[in-house]
Design an enzyme around this catalytic site. Structure first.
Site, PDB file in Angstrom:
ATOM      1  N   HIS A  60     100.844  47.473 -99.299  1.00 32.04           N
ATOM      2  CA  HIS A  60     100.632  48.719 -98.560  1.00 32.04           C
ATOM      3  C   HIS A  60     100.105  49.669 -99.622  1.00 32.04           C
ATOM      4  O   HIS A  60     100.817  49.961-100.600  1.00 32.04           O
ATOM      5  CB  HIS A  60     101.963  49.194 -97.954  1.00 32.04           C
ATOM      6  CG  HIS A  60     101.896  50.464 -97.159  1.00 32.04           C
ATOM      7  ND1 HIS A  60     102.598  50.641 -95.985  1.00 32.04           N
ATOM      8  CD2 HIS A  60     101.233  51.631 -97.384  1.00 32.04           C
ATOM      9  CE1 HIS A  60     102.372  51.868 -95.510  1.00 32.04           C
ATOM     10  NE2 HIS A  60     101.541  52.487 -96.357  1.00 32.04           N
TER      11      HIS A  60
ATOM     12  N   HIS B 128      99.604  51.843 -92.438  1.00 34.84           N
ATOM     13  CA  HIS B 128      99.653  50.611 -93.235  1.00 34.84           C
ATOM     14  C   HIS B 128      98.251  50.030 -93.400  1.00 34.84           C
ATOM     15  O   HIS B 128      97.661  49.536 -92.449  1.00 34.84           O
ATOM     16  CB  HIS B 128     100.565  49.566 -92.584  1.00 34.84           C
ATOM     17  CG  HIS B 128     100.622  48.289 -93.371  1.00 34.84           C
ATOM     18  ND1 HIS B 128     101.621  48.017 -94.285  1.00 34.84           N
ATOM     19  CD2 HIS B 128      99.769  47.239 -93.422  1.00 34.84           C
ATOM     20  CE1 HIS B 128     101.383  46.850 -94.845  1.00 34.84           C
ATOM     21  NE2 HIS B 128     100.255  46.354 -94.337  1.00 34.84           N
TER      22      HIS B 128
ATOM     23  N   GLY C  82      98.197  42.988-110.614  1.00 31.46           N
ATOM     24  CA  GLY C  82      99.528  43.583-110.663  1.00 31.46           C
ATOM     25  C   GLY C  82     100.018  44.157-109.357  1.00 31.46           C
ATOM     26  O   GLY C  82     101.094  44.757-109.317  1.00 31.46           O
TER      27      GLY C  82
ATOM     28  N   ASP D 116     109.002  55.880-108.119  1.00 29.15           N
ATOM     29  CA  ASP D 116     109.047  54.434-108.346  1.00 29.15           C
ATOM     30  C   ASP D 116     110.453  54.056-108.802  1.00 29.15           C
ATOM     31  O   ASP D 116     111.074  54.743-109.617  1.00 29.15           O
ATOM     32  CB  ASP D 116     108.016  54.044-109.410  1.00 29.15           C
ATOM     33  CG  ASP D 116     107.717  52.559-109.396  1.00 29.15           C
ATOM     34  OD1 ASP D 116     106.605  52.169-109.000  1.00 29.15           O
ATOM     35  OD2 ASP D 116     108.614  51.769-109.797  1.00 29.15           O
TER      36      ASP D 116
ATOM     37  N   CYS E  60     106.896  45.066 -94.310  1.00 32.38           N
ATOM     38  CA  CYS E  60     106.390  45.868 -95.430  1.00 32.38           C
ATOM     39  C   CYS E  60     107.457  46.817 -95.950  1.00 32.38           C
ATOM     40  O   CYS E  60     107.971  47.671 -95.221  1.00 32.38           O
ATOM     41  CB  CYS E  60     105.160  46.644 -94.967  1.00 32.38           C
ATOM     42  SG  CYS E  60     104.589  47.826 -96.182  1.00 32.38           S
TER      43      CYS E  60
ATOM     44  N   HIS F 141      99.786  54.970-108.094  1.00 31.59           N
ATOM     45  CA  HIS F 141     100.833  55.307-109.060  1.00 31.59           C
ATOM     46  C   HIS F 141     100.415  56.611-109.746  1.00 31.59           C
ATOM     47  O   HIS F 141      99.394  56.638-110.445  1.00 31.59           O
ATOM     48  CB  HIS F 141     100.952  54.230-110.139  1.00 31.59           C
ATOM     49  CG  HIS F 141     101.403  52.892-109.659  1.00 31.59           C
ATOM     50  ND1 HIS F 141     102.683  52.423-109.864  1.00 31.59           N
ATOM     51  CD2 HIS F 141     100.750  51.902-108.999  1.00 31.59           C
ATOM     52  CE1 HIS F 141     102.792  51.191-109.360  1.00 31.59           C
ATOM     53  NE2 HIS F 141     101.629  50.854-108.833  1.00 31.59           N
TER      54      HIS F 141
ATOM     55  N   HIS G 144      99.077  52.085-102.404  1.00 31.44           N
ATOM     56  CA  HIS G 144      99.818  53.162-103.063  1.00 31.44           C
ATOM     57  C   HIS G 144      99.128  53.484-104.376  1.00 31.44           C
ATOM     58  O   HIS G 144      98.649  52.594-105.080  1.00 31.44           O
ATOM     59  CB  HIS G 144     101.277  52.766-103.325  1.00 31.44           C
ATOM     60  CG  HIS G 144     101.421  51.434-103.997  1.00 31.44           C
ATOM     61  ND1 HIS G 144     101.298  50.250-103.296  1.00 31.44           N
ATOM     62  CD2 HIS G 144     101.646  51.092-105.287  1.00 31.44           C
ATOM     63  CE1 HIS G 144     101.446  49.230-104.128  1.00 31.44           C
ATOM     64  NE2 HIS G 144     101.651  49.712-105.348  1.00 31.44           N
TER      65      HIS G 144
ATOM     66  N   CYS H 215     106.449  50.552 -95.533  1.00 33.70           N
ATOM     67  CA  CYS H 215     106.620  51.005 -94.144  1.00 33.70           C
ATOM     68  C   CYS H 215     108.094  51.293 -93.867  1.00 33.70           C
ATOM     69  O   CYS H 215     108.429  52.264 -93.184  1.00 33.70           O
ATOM     70  CB  CYS H 215     106.086  49.965 -93.168  1.00 33.70           C
ATOM     71  SG  CYS H 215     104.281  49.939 -92.995  1.00 33.70           S
TER      72      CYS H 215
HETATM   73  P1  5GP Z   1     102.421  47.496-107.478  1.00 30.26           P
HETATM   74  O1  5GP Z   1     103.003  46.471-108.415  1.00 30.26           O
HETATM   75  O2  5GP Z   1     102.204  46.905-106.093  1.00 30.26           O
HETATM   76  O3  5GP Z   1     101.192  48.206-107.989  1.00 30.26           O
HETATM   77  O4  5GP Z   1     103.500  48.642-107.347  1.00 30.26           O
HETATM   78  C1  5GP Z   1     104.672  48.487-106.622  1.00 30.26           C
HETATM   79  C2  5GP Z   1     105.677  49.412-107.230  1.00 30.26           C
HETATM   80  O5  5GP Z   1     106.747  49.539-106.316  1.00 30.26           O
HETATM   81  C3  5GP Z   1     106.277  48.911-108.546  1.00 30.26           C
HETATM   82  O6  5GP Z   1     105.970  49.831-109.591  1.00 30.26           O
HETATM   83  C4  5GP Z   1     107.768  48.806-108.259  1.00 30.26           C
HETATM   84  O7  5GP Z   1     108.578  49.263-109.340  1.00 30.26           O
HETATM   85  C5  5GP Z   1     107.933  49.702-107.044  1.00 30.26           C
HETATM   86  N1  5GP Z   1     109.018  49.293-106.164  1.00 30.26           N
HETATM   87  C6  5GP Z   1     109.374  48.031-105.811  1.00 30.26           C
HETATM   88  N2  5GP Z   1     110.415  48.052-104.947  1.00 30.26           N
HETATM   89  C7  5GP Z   1     110.707  49.380-104.747  1.00 30.26           C
HETATM   90  C8  5GP Z   1     111.681  50.057-103.947  1.00 30.26           C
HETATM   91  O8  5GP Z   1     112.496  49.462-103.235  1.00 30.26           O
HETATM   92  N3  5GP Z   1     111.681  51.423-104.004  1.00 30.26           N
HETATM   93  C9  5GP Z   1     110.796  52.114-104.769  1.00 30.26           C
HETATM   94  N4  5GP Z   1     110.895  53.455-104.757  1.00 30.26           N
HETATM   95  N5  5GP Z   1     109.863  51.515-105.531  1.00 30.26           N
HETATM   96  C10 5GP Z   1     109.813  50.160-105.512  1.00 30.26           C
HETATM   97 ZN    ZN Z   2     103.282  49.106 -94.827  1.00 29.63          ZN
END
Ligand code: 5GP
Ligand code: ZN
Length: 113
Positions: free
Chosen positions: A97, A47, A92, A31, A5, A101, A99, A8
């Protein structure tokens, strides 16, 4: 801790993260591909895959995520923000894990309500 992950690994310090705020239960980091002037991810140290699993299994962490989101927004965008939980790949979600936004700053264009 889940071996595979990304979040993690960021929480453990094995992958760099631009940390904004940390509590015993929750971390907040920027992000990597911001979609708004303020785009911070609030993440429980535990997690769990998504917001529903968090509500079932770690409700105190979920509540603290909302409080941390408010603190980030208070510091960075006048206390006003959206808190978005993408849940499932077709909605999306790309990191499994949970989170939130924290999105704020400037004018937010899209309003589903
Ligand atoms: P999801 O698409 O799962 O709702 O959000 C995942 C978010 O993680 C995305 O907005 C993406 O830009 C962000 N993200 C992906 N890889 C990394 C990383 O290595 N570091 C950080 N800080 N954010 C990341
Ligand atoms: Zn995790």
């Amino acid at each position: 801790m889940s071996d595979d992950c990304l979040f993690c690994k960021i929480i453990a310090g094995d992958v760099p993260g631009d940390m904004v705020l940390e509590t015993d239960r929750v971390v907040a980091f920027r992000d990597i591909a911001p979609k708004a002037p303020v785009h911070v991810l609030v993440v429980p140290r535990t997690h769990v895959a998504n917001v529903a699993q968090a509500a079932r299994e770690v409700p105190d962490e979920l509540a603290e995520m909302a409080q941390v989101a408010q603190r980030v927004a208070d510091a960075e965008c006048g206390g006003q923000f959206r808190l978005i939980f993408n849940t499932g790949s077709r909605a999306g979600q790309s990191v499994f894990h949970v989170h939130g936004h924290v999105i704020g700053g400037g004018e937010l264009e899209w309003n589903p309500a």
